[in-house]
Scaffold this motif. Structure first.
Motif, PDB file in Angstrom:
ATOM      1  N   ALA A 161      71.731 -31.609   2.604  1.00 22.48           N
ATOM      2  CA  ALA A 161      71.980 -33.005   2.880  1.00 22.48           C
ATOM      3  C   ALA A 161      71.808 -33.511   3.957  1.00 22.48           C
ATOM      4  N   ILE A 162      71.554 -34.677   4.421  1.00 23.26           N
ATOM      5  CA  ILE A 162      71.754 -35.429   5.614  1.00 23.26           C
ATOM      6  C   ILE A 162      72.553 -36.719   5.603  1.00 23.26           C
ATOM      7  N   GLY A 163      73.589 -36.621   6.010  1.00 23.18           N
ATOM      8  CA  GLY A 163      74.703 -37.921   6.301  1.00 23.18           C
ATOM      9  C   GLY A 163      74.417 -38.952   7.340  1.00 23.18           C
ATOM     10  N   LEU A 164      74.123 -40.246   6.981  1.00 20.22           N
ATOM     11  CA  LEU A 164      73.923 -41.270   7.878  1.00 20.22           C
ATOM     12  C   LEU A 164      75.271 -42.190   7.897  1.00 20.22           C
ATOM     13  N   VAL A 165      75.992 -42.410   8.867  1.00 20.01           N
ATOM     14  CA  VAL A 165      77.010 -43.074   8.912  1.00 20.01           C
ATOM     15  C   VAL A 165      76.876 -44.741   9.306  1.00 20.01           C
ATOM     16  N   PHE A 166      76.975 -45.453   8.229  1.00 22.81           N
ATOM     17  CA  PHE A 166      77.115 -46.887   8.169  1.00 22.81           C
ATOM     18  C   PHE A 166      78.532 -47.699   8.422  1.00 22.81           C
ATOM     19  N   TYR A 167      79.087 -46.983   9.672  1.00 15.23           N
ATOM     20  CA  TYR A 167      80.623 -47.458  10.011  1.00 15.23           C
ATOM     21  C   TYR A 167      80.528 -47.908  11.394  1.00 15.23           C
ATOM     22  N   PRO A 168      80.220 -49.055  11.849  1.00 19.82           N
ATOM     23  CA  PRO A 168      79.938 -49.659  13.383  1.00 19.82           C
ATOM     24  C   PRO A 168      80.968 -48.901  14.505  1.00 19.82           C
ATOM     25  N   PRO A 169      82.196 -48.736  13.992  1.00 20.30           N
ATOM     26  CA  PRO A 169      83.124 -48.171  14.999  1.00 20.30           C
ATOM     27  C   PRO A 169      82.787 -46.578  15.322  1.00 20.30           C
ATOM     28  N   SER A 170      82.230 -46.106  14.467  1.00 19.80           N
ATOM     29  CA  SER A 170      81.750 -44.621  14.790  1.00 19.80           C
ATOM     30  C   SER A 170      80.801 -44.413  15.671  1.00 19.80           C
ATOM     31  N   PRO A 171      80.985 -43.533  16.637  1.00 21.34           N
ATOM     32  CA  PRO A 171      80.015 -43.099  17.811  1.00 21.34           C
ATOM     33  C   PRO A 171      78.745 -42.528  17.153  1.00 21.34           C
ATOM     34  N   ARG A 172      78.674 -42.291  15.915  1.00 21.68           N
ATOM     35  CA  ARG A 172      77.570 -42.005  15.036  1.00 21.68           C
ATOM     36  C   ARG A 172      76.896 -42.709  14.174  1.00 21.68           C
ATOM     37  N   HIS A 173      77.411 -44.024  14.375  1.00 17.43           N
ATOM     38  CA  HIS A 173      76.658 -45.203  13.526  1.00 17.43           C
ATOM     39  C   HIS A 173      75.206 -45.339  13.894  1.00 17.43           C
ATOM     40  N   VAL A 174      74.705 -45.481  12.470  1.00 18.62           N
ATOM     41  CA  VAL A 174      73.236 -45.967  12.711  1.00 18.62           C
ATOM     42  C   VAL A 174      72.939 -47.458  12.036  1.00 18.62           C
ATOM     43  N   ASN A 175      72.063 -48.153  12.544  1.00 16.90           N
ATOM     44  CA  ASN A 175      71.830 -49.387  11.980  1.00 16.90           C
ATOM     45  C   ASN A 175      70.602 -49.327  10.991  1.00 16.90           C
ATOM     46  N   ILE A 176      70.212 -50.397  10.347  1.00 19.46           N
ATOM     47  CA  ILE A 176      69.289 -50.299   9.523  1.00 19.46           C
ATOM     48  C   ILE A 176      67.870 -49.819  10.183  1.00 19.46           C
ATOM     49  N   GLU A 177      67.341 -50.227  11.349  1.00 20.16           N
ATOM     50  CA  GLU A 177      66.209 -49.631  11.624  1.00 20.16           C
ATOM     51  C   GLU A 177      66.252 -48.417  12.158  1.00 20.16           C
ATOM     52  N   GLN A 178      67.223 -47.828  12.627  1.00 16.51           N
ATOM     53  CA  GLN A 178      67.630 -46.602  12.816  1.00 16.51           C
ATOM     54  C   GLN A 178      67.319 -45.457  11.548  1.00 16.51           C
ATOM     55  N   ALA A 179      68.278 -46.021  10.570  1.00 16.11           N
ATOM     56  CA  ALA A 179      68.246 -45.281   9.390  1.00 16.11           C
ATOM     57  C   ALA A 179      66.715 -45.267   8.750  1.00 16.11           C
ATOM     58  N   GLN A 180      66.106 -46.360   8.824  1.00 17.84           N
ATOM     59  CA  GLN A 180      64.726 -46.389   8.014  1.00 17.84           C
ATOM     60  C   GLN A 180      63.796 -45.231   8.972  1.00 17.84           C
ATOM     61  N   CYS A 181      64.109 -45.380  10.082  1.00 17.52           N
ATOM     62  CA  CYS A 181      63.137 -44.246  11.056  1.00 17.52           C
ATOM     63  C   CYS A 181      63.440 -42.990  10.637  1.00 17.52           C
ATOM     64  N   LEU A 182      64.819 -42.811  10.536  1.00 17.21           N
ATOM     65  CA  LEU A 182      65.311 -41.304  10.390  1.00 17.21           C
ATOM     66  C   LEU A 182      64.793 -40.683   8.686  1.00 17.21           C
ATOM     67  N   LEU A 183      64.866 -41.766   7.895  1.00 16.65           N
ATOM     68  CA  LEU A 183      64.444 -41.575   6.643  1.00 16.65           C
ATOM     69  C   LEU A 183      63.000 -41.148   6.454  1.00 16.65           C
ATOM     70  N   ARG A 184      62.124 -41.682   7.280  1.00 16.68           N
ATOM     71  CA  ARG A 184      60.910 -41.203   7.246  1.00 16.68           C
ATOM     72  C   ARG A 184      60.662 -39.561   7.703  1.00 16.68           C
ATOM     73  N   ASN A 185      61.401 -39.103   8.094  1.00 10.38           N
ATOM     74  CA  ASN A 185      61.444 -37.689   8.569  1.00 10.38           C
ATOM     75  C   ASN A 185      62.167 -36.770   7.671  1.00 10.38           C
ATOM     76  N   ILE A 186      62.871 -37.266   6.530  1.00 12.10           N
ATOM     77  CA  ILE A 186      63.646 -36.339   5.754  1.00 12.10           C
ATOM     78  C   ILE A 186      62.644 -35.968   4.682  1.00 12.10           C
ATOM     79  N   PRO A 187      62.484 -34.737   4.227  1.00 19.22           N
ATOM     80  CA  PRO A 187      61.548 -34.508   3.311  1.00 19.22           C
ATOM     81  C   PRO A 187      62.067 -34.502   1.837  1.00 19.22           C
ATOM     82  N   ALA A 188      61.378 -34.311   0.599  1.00 23.86           N
ATOM     83  CA  ALA A 188      61.896 -34.497  -0.644  1.00 23.86           C
ATOM     84  C   ALA A 188      62.831 -33.249  -0.518  1.00 23.86           C
ATOM     85  N   TYR A 189      63.758 -33.294  -1.758  1.00 26.28           N
ATOM     86  CA  TYR A 189      64.589 -32.152  -2.265  1.00 26.28           C
ATOM     87  C   TYR A 189      65.745 -31.926  -0.960  1.00 26.28           C
ATOM     88  N   VAL A 190      65.820 -32.897   0.126  1.00 23.19           N
ATOM     89  CA  VAL A 190      66.906 -33.050   0.873  1.00 23.19           C
ATOM     90  C   VAL A 190      67.551 -34.408   0.738  1.00 23.19           C
TER      91      VAL A 190
END
Length: 214
Positions: free
Chosen positions: A26-55
Protein backbone atom coordinates in the motif's frame (compact mmCIF):
# COMPACT_ATOMS: atom_id res chain seq x y z
CA UNK A 1 1.01 -15.20 7.15
CA UNK A 2 3.33 -12.57 5.71
CA UNK A 3 3.36 -9.08 7.13
CA UNK A 4 1.81 -6.44 4.89
CA UNK A 5 3.59 -3.11 4.38
CA UNK A 6 2.48 0.45 3.73
CA UNK A 7 4.90 3.20 2.73
CA UNK A 8 3.25 6.42 3.87
CA UNK A 9 3.80 10.08 3.06
CA UNK A 10 4.68 9.58 -0.60
CA UNK A 11 5.13 12.84 -2.49
CA UNK A 12 7.14 11.86 -5.59
CA UNK A 13 6.61 9.49 -8.52
CA UNK A 14 10.09 7.99 -8.14
CA UNK A 15 9.26 7.07 -4.56
CA UNK A 16 6.12 5.24 -5.69
CA UNK A 17 8.24 3.33 -8.17
CA UNK A 18 10.75 2.43 -5.45
CA UNK A 19 8.02 1.27 -3.06
CA UNK A 20 6.20 -0.79 -5.69
CA UNK A 21 9.41 -2.36 -6.97
CA UNK A 22 10.40 -3.31 -3.43
CA UNK A 23 7.04 -5.04 -2.86
CA UNK A 24 4.98 -2.60 -0.78
CA UNK A 25 1.30 -3.53 -0.46
CA UNK A 26 0.00 0.00 0.00
CA UNK A 27 0.93 3.62 -0.62
CA UNK A 28 -0.14 6.34 1.81
CA UNK A 29 -1.04 9.86 0.69
CA UNK A 30 -1.34 12.54 3.36
CA UNK A 31 -4.23 15.01 3.04
CA UNK A 32 -3.31 17.08 6.09
CA UNK A 33 -1.90 20.50 5.15
CA UNK A 34 0.29 21.02 8.27
CA UNK A 35 2.24 17.88 7.44
CA UNK A 36 5.50 18.23 5.47
CA UNK A 37 4.29 15.18 3.52
CA UNK A 38 1.00 16.77 2.50
CA UNK A 39 -0.13 16.46 -1.13
CA UNK A 40 -2.79 18.50 -2.87
CA UNK A 41 -5.39 17.19 -5.31
CA UNK A 42 -3.25 17.76 -8.40
CA UNK A 43 -0.23 16.05 -6.87
CA UNK A 44 -2.35 13.11 -5.71
CA UNK A 45 -3.88 12.65 -9.16
CA UNK A 46 -0.43 12.60 -10.73
CA UNK A 47 0.85 10.10 -8.19
CA UNK A 48 -2.14 7.78 -8.63
CA UNK A 49 -1.45 7.44 -12.33
CA UNK A 50 1.76 5.64 -11.37
CA UNK A 51 0.30 3.20 -8.86
CA UNK A 52 -0.45 -0.19 -10.45
CA UNK A 53 -3.36 -2.50 -9.75
CA UNK A 54 -3.12 -4.62 -6.59
CA UNK A 55 -1.33 -1.83 -4.72
CA UNK A 56 -3.81 -0.07 -2.42
CA UNK A 57 -3.96 3.69 -2.03
CA UNK A 58 -4.64 4.90 1.50
CA UNK A 59 -5.69 8.48 2.21
CA UNK A 60 -4.63 9.85 5.58
CA UNK A 61 -6.92 12.50 7.10
CA UNK A 62 -6.73 14.35 10.42
CA UNK A 63 -10.03 15.60 11.87
CA UNK A 64 -11.46 16.16 8.38
CA UNK A 65 -15.18 16.50 7.77
CA UNK A 66 -17.22 14.22 5.55
CA UNK A 67 -17.55 17.11 3.09
CA UNK A 68 -13.78 17.61 2.93
CA UNK A 69 -13.15 13.91 2.37
CA UNK A 70 -15.90 13.72 -0.24
CA UNK A 71 -14.29 16.59 -2.14
CA UNK A 72 -11.02 14.64 -2.27
CA UNK A 73 -12.68 11.37 -3.27
CA UNK A 74 -14.48 13.03 -6.19
CA UNK A 75 -11.08 13.64 -7.76
CA UNK A 76 -8.81 11.06 -6.12
CA UNK A 77 -10.17 7.46 -6.03
CA UNK A 78 -8.71 6.30 -2.72
CA UNK A 79 -9.16 2.66 -1.70
CA UNK A 80 -9.31 3.14 2.05
CA UNK A 81 -9.35 5.95 4.62
CA UNK A 82 -6.96 6.32 7.53
CA UNK A 83 -8.34 8.51 10.31
CA UNK A 84 -5.33 9.89 12.14
CA UNK A 85 -6.79 12.58 14.37
CA UNK A 86 -9.16 12.73 17.30
CA UNK A 87 -12.08 11.16 15.46
CA UNK A 88 -14.43 9.17 17.67
CA UNK A 89 -15.67 5.72 16.64
CA UNK A 90 -19.05 7.24 15.81
CA UNK A 91 -17.49 9.96 13.66
CA UNK A 92 -15.38 7.44 11.73
CA UNK A 93 -18.38 5.22 11.17
CA UNK A 94 -20.57 8.11 10.01
CA UNK A 95 -18.01 9.54 7.59
CA UNK A 96 -17.21 6.13 6.12
CA UNK A 97 -20.90 5.43 5.52
CA UNK A 98 -21.36 8.80 3.83
CA UNK A 99 -18.39 8.42 1.49
CA UNK A 100 -18.64 4.66 0.94
CA UNK A 101 -15.12 3.63 1.87
CA UNK A 102 -13.51 1.13 4.22
CA UNK A 103 -11.49 2.70 6.98
CA UNK A 104 -9.16 2.20 9.88
CA UNK A 105 -8.17 4.33 12.85
CA UNK A 106 -4.75 5.32 14.13
CA UNK A 107 -4.47 5.27 17.91
CA UNK A 108 -1.58 6.92 19.70
CA UNK A 109 -0.43 4.71 22.55
CA UNK A 110 -0.49 7.23 25.39
CA UNK A 111 0.72 6.40 28.90
CA UNK A 112 -2.16 4.95 30.88
CA UNK A 113 -4.38 4.33 27.85
CA UNK A 114 -6.42 1.12 27.88
CA UNK A 115 -5.33 0.19 24.36
CA UNK A 116 -7.46 -2.95 24.10
CA UNK A 117 -10.64 -1.15 25.13
CA UNK A 118 -9.89 1.66 22.68
CA UNK A 119 -9.29 -0.76 19.82
CA UNK A 120 -12.52 -2.58 20.54
CA UNK A 121 -14.52 0.66 20.35
CA UNK A 122 -13.36 1.24 16.78
CA UNK A 123 -13.73 -2.43 15.91
CA UNK A 124 -17.37 -2.31 16.97
CA UNK A 125 -17.84 0.80 14.82
CA UNK A 126 -16.71 -1.11 11.73
CA UNK A 127 -12.99 -0.47 11.41
CA UNK A 128 -11.21 -2.78 8.97
CA UNK A 129 -8.06 -2.49 11.08
CA UNK A 130 -6.49 -0.39 13.82
CA UNK A 131 -3.07 1.25 13.63
CA UNK A 132 -1.04 1.68 16.80
CA UNK A 133 1.38 4.60 16.74
CA UNK A 134 3.70 6.29 19.20
CA UNK A 135 2.16 9.14 21.20
CA UNK A 136 3.32 12.73 20.78
CA UNK A 137 1.68 15.71 22.52
CA UNK A 138 1.60 17.80 19.33
CA UNK A 139 2.37 15.75 16.22
CA UNK A 140 -0.06 13.43 14.42
CA UNK A 141 2.27 10.66 13.25
CA UNK A 142 5.64 10.84 11.55
CA UNK A 143 7.39 11.50 14.85
CA UNK A 144 10.15 8.93 14.48
CA UNK A 145 9.34 7.67 17.98
CA UNK A 146 8.26 4.16 18.95
CA UNK A 147 6.32 2.77 21.88
CA UNK A 148 6.86 -0.33 24.00
CA UNK A 149 6.30 -3.10 21.49
CA UNK A 150 5.94 -5.68 24.25
CA UNK A 151 2.56 -4.07 25.02
CA UNK A 152 1.29 -4.77 21.49
CA UNK A 153 -1.97 -6.72 21.91
CA UNK A 154 -3.16 -9.81 20.04
CA UNK A 155 -6.80 -9.39 19.06
CA UNK A 156 -9.24 -10.63 16.42
CA UNK A 157 -8.82 -7.54 14.27
CA UNK A 158 -5.89 -6.73 11.96
CA UNK A 159 -3.44 -4.51 13.85
CA UNK A 160 -0.93 -2.25 12.13
CA UNK A 161 2.33 -1.26 13.79
CA UNK A 162 3.71 2.24 13.22
CA UNK A 163 6.03 4.67 14.93
CA UNK A 164 9.81 4.76 14.78
CA UNK A 165 10.16 1.86 12.35
CA UNK A 166 13.26 1.72 10.15
CA UNK A 167 15.40 -0.83 8.28
CA UNK A 168 17.44 -1.59 11.40
CA UNK A 169 14.57 -2.45 13.75
CA UNK A 170 11.75 -3.72 11.53
CA UNK A 171 12.70 -7.41 11.78
CA UNK A 172 12.74 -7.25 15.58
CA UNK A 173 9.49 -5.26 15.56
CA UNK A 174 7.71 -7.99 13.61
CA UNK A 175 9.14 -10.72 15.84
CA UNK A 176 7.96 -8.88 18.95
CA UNK A 177 4.48 -7.85 17.82
CA UNK A 178 3.44 -10.31 15.09
CA UNK A 179 1.56 -7.34 13.61
CA UNK A 180 -0.70 -7.91 10.62
CA UNK A 181 0.94 -4.97 8.85
CA UNK A 182 3.58 -2.29 9.36
CA UNK A 183 3.49 1.36 8.34
CA UNK A 184 6.63 3.40 7.73
CA UNK A 185 7.26 6.98 6.69
CA UNK A 186 10.21 8.83 8.20
CA UNK A 187 12.21 5.64 8.65
CA UNK A 188 12.78 5.37 4.89
CA UNK A 189 13.40 9.04 4.16
CA UNK A 190 16.47 11.14 3.37
CA UNK A 191 14.41 14.25 4.22
CA UNK A 192 10.79 14.83 5.23
CA UNK A 193 8.62 13.67 2.33
CA UNK A 194 11.62 12.48 0.32
CA UNK A 195 11.98 8.70 0.32
CA UNK A 196 15.28 6.91 -0.14
CA UNK A 197 15.24 3.94 -2.51
CA UNK A 198 17.96 2.03 -0.66
CA UNK A 199 16.23 2.52 2.69
CA UNK A 200 12.94 1.29 1.23
CA UNK A 201 14.65 -1.79 -0.17
CA UNK A 202 16.41 -2.52 3.13
CA UNK A 203 13.16 -2.01 5.03
CA UNK A 204 11.27 -4.42 2.80
CA UNK A 205 14.06 -6.99 3.12
CA UNK A 206 13.68 -6.73 6.89
CA UNK A 207 9.92 -7.20 6.59
CA UNK A 208 10.41 -10.36 4.55
CA UNK A 209 12.93 -11.77 7.04
CA UNK A 210 10.68 -10.93 9.96
CA UNK A 211 7.66 -12.52 8.31
CA UNK A 212 9.58 -15.66 7.45
CA UNK A 213 10.80 -16.13 11.02
CA UNK A 214 7.66 -14.98 12.83
Amino acid sequence: MRTRTKICGITRIQDINSAVHAGADAIGLVFYPPSPRHVNIEQAQCLLRNIPAYVQVVGLFVNATAEEITAVLKQVPLDILQFHGDESPKQCQSIAQQVGRRWYKAIQVKPGLDVVAEIQKYQQAGASAVLLDAWHPELKGGTGHSFDWSSFPQLDIPLILAGGLNPDNIEDAIHTTAAFAVDVSGGVESAKGIKDQQLIERFMQGVHRGSANC
